[in-house]
Design an enzyme around this catalytic site. Sequence first.
Site, PDB file in Angstrom:
ATOM      1  N   GLY A   1       0.826  -1.205   0.000  1.00 58.63           N
ATOM      2  CA  GLY A   1       0.000   0.000   0.000  1.00 58.63           C
ATOM      3  C   GLY A   1       0.858   1.251   0.000  1.00 58.63           C
ATOM      4  O   GLY A   1       1.307   1.689  -1.058  1.00 58.63           O
TER       5      GLY A   1
ATOM      6  N   SER B   1       6.390  -4.490  -2.435  1.00 58.47           N
ATOM      7  CA  SER B   1       6.035  -3.095  -2.673  1.00 58.47           C
ATOM      8  C   SER B   1       6.255  -2.310  -1.371  1.00 58.47           C
ATOM      9  O   SER B   1       7.337  -2.397  -0.788  1.00 58.47           O
ATOM     10  CB  SER B   1       4.592  -3.007  -3.185  1.00 58.47           C
ATOM     11  OG  SER B   1       4.314  -1.751  -3.720  1.00 58.47           O
ATOM     12  N   TRP B   2       5.276  -1.542  -0.889  1.00 51.22           N
ATOM     13  CA  TRP B   2       5.461  -0.842   0.377  1.00 51.22           C
ATOM     14  C   TRP B   2       5.849  -1.809   1.496  1.00 51.22           C
ATOM     15  O   TRP B   2       6.637  -1.469   2.384  1.00 51.22           O
ATOM     16  CB  TRP B   2       4.199  -0.080   0.789  1.00 51.22           C
ATOM     17  CG  TRP B   2       4.153   0.209   2.257  1.00 51.22           C
ATOM     18  CD1 TRP B   2       3.392  -0.410   3.199  1.00 51.22           C
ATOM     19  CD2 TRP B   2       4.961   1.162   2.970  1.00 51.22           C
ATOM     20  NE1 TRP B   2       3.664   0.089   4.451  1.00 51.22           N
ATOM     21  CE2 TRP B   2       4.621   1.063   4.343  1.00 51.22           C
ATOM     22  CE3 TRP B   2       5.936   2.077   2.585  1.00 51.22           C
ATOM     23  CZ2 TRP B   2       5.214   1.849   5.320  1.00 51.22           C
ATOM     24  CZ3 TRP B   2       6.535   2.871   3.571  1.00 51.22           C
ATOM     25  CH2 TRP B   2       6.173   2.755   4.919  1.00 51.22           C
TER      26      TRP B   2
ATOM     27  N   ASP C   1       8.635  -3.801 -14.318  1.00 52.66           N
ATOM     28  CA  ASP C   1       7.958  -3.050 -13.254  1.00 52.66           C
ATOM     29  C   ASP C   1       8.133  -1.548 -13.486  1.00 52.66           C
ATOM     30  O   ASP C   1       9.195  -0.983 -13.241  1.00 52.66           O
ATOM     31  CB  ASP C   1       8.541  -3.453 -11.894  1.00 52.66           C
ATOM     32  CG  ASP C   1       7.750  -2.896 -10.719  1.00 52.66           C
ATOM     33  OD1 ASP C   1       6.991  -1.935 -10.915  1.00 52.66           O
ATOM     34  OD2 ASP C   1       7.909  -3.434  -9.606  1.00 52.66           O
TER      35      ASP C   1
ATOM     36  N   HIS D   1       5.068  -5.084 -11.645  1.00 54.29           N
ATOM     37  CA  HIS D   1       4.893  -4.839 -10.220  1.00 54.29           C
ATOM     38  C   HIS D   1       3.952  -5.857  -9.575  1.00 54.29           C
ATOM     39  O   HIS D   1       4.128  -6.211  -8.407  1.00 54.29           O
ATOM     40  CB  HIS D   1       4.341  -3.429 -10.013  1.00 54.29           C
ATOM     41  CG  HIS D   1       4.496  -2.926  -8.621  1.00 54.29           C
ATOM     42  ND1 HIS D   1       5.712  -2.582  -8.076  1.00 54.29           N
ATOM     43  CD2 HIS D   1       3.583  -2.702  -7.633  1.00 54.29           C
ATOM     44  CE1 HIS D   1       5.555  -2.164  -6.822  1.00 54.29           C
ATOM     45  NE2 HIS D   1       4.268  -2.233  -6.539  1.00 54.29           N
TER      46      HIS D   1
END
Length: 323
Positions: free
Chosen positions: A43, A115-116, A272, A300
């Site tokens: 996120g 990701s985050w 990505d 991604h």
Amino acid sequence: MRELYPPIEPHDKGMLDVGDGNLVYWEACGDPEGRPALVVHGGPGSGCGPGARRYFDPDRYRVVLFDQRGCGRSTPHAADPATDMRHNTTEHLIADMERLRRHLGIDRWLLYGGSWGSTLILAYAQRYPERVSEIVISSVTTTRRSEIDWLYRGAARFFPEAWERFLAGAPGTPRDGDVVGAYARLMEHPDTAIREKATADWCAWEDAVLSGETRGTAARPYGDRPPGARIALVRICSHYFSHGAWLEEGALLRDAHRLAGIPGVLIHGRLDLAGPLATAWELARAWPGAELTVVDDAGHLGGATTSDHVLTALDRFAATDRA
């Protein structure tokens, strides 16, 4: 393509009081006596989902998942405009993870996310390396301001029409201005209609960046979320990214030497656009002992090959000695 492990349900769950009026949802699946592992979602603000459980052998892992502050089943929820975002920072999340570890009586755990989630994993592991047994990351990010600027400005060279609409959603922001900060302010506006429009505009841009990966489908990874989850996600994302995640620029790469002795597997798609491969490459060079696998046909969101590499890494670590 390998099959994921069968769906499983939690054998334990709860709401952990982490202070500042926040309760963090957590759940545990698999073998209560198995190798402890924590899933750190992305996120920021996406919440954890049941699909992540299926990467772990339920006969060998004790899998813990949690919803970071303000999202998922944690309370108060960021979709509520009354929720105070001052108590939602990277430092708070690191402290929440450590509080959860102690609450569950876990000495060391494997960390998995992307990701985050990879940024938060790295920040936690560099703070508490003695509490981390292994790390598996897909779609590597460190949330440097340069990475944020790429995602919300640099990628415009591939999607100029979508970026013009994104910029127009923050009226008065110059082309070289702080568009992320402008959206963060819009998400705090007292007018519900303004917050909802900002949410829709932000999600439209994120979906445009991922459109090369969702081509041929009607999927909108951001726009298709339920309204409350979508608002919370955009509010939290813009809040974190407008502050550079409260991390000194490049600190997670600079301090990667603190991860020496922690086995790590990094898996990143060459295609990505949201988080270009360069960051994963830099991290692999700075982290002694890290393994980087580049998936040539993935972006991604990953895909079948990325999932295979994640499963292989987690199965390999499940078979190693815990000492």
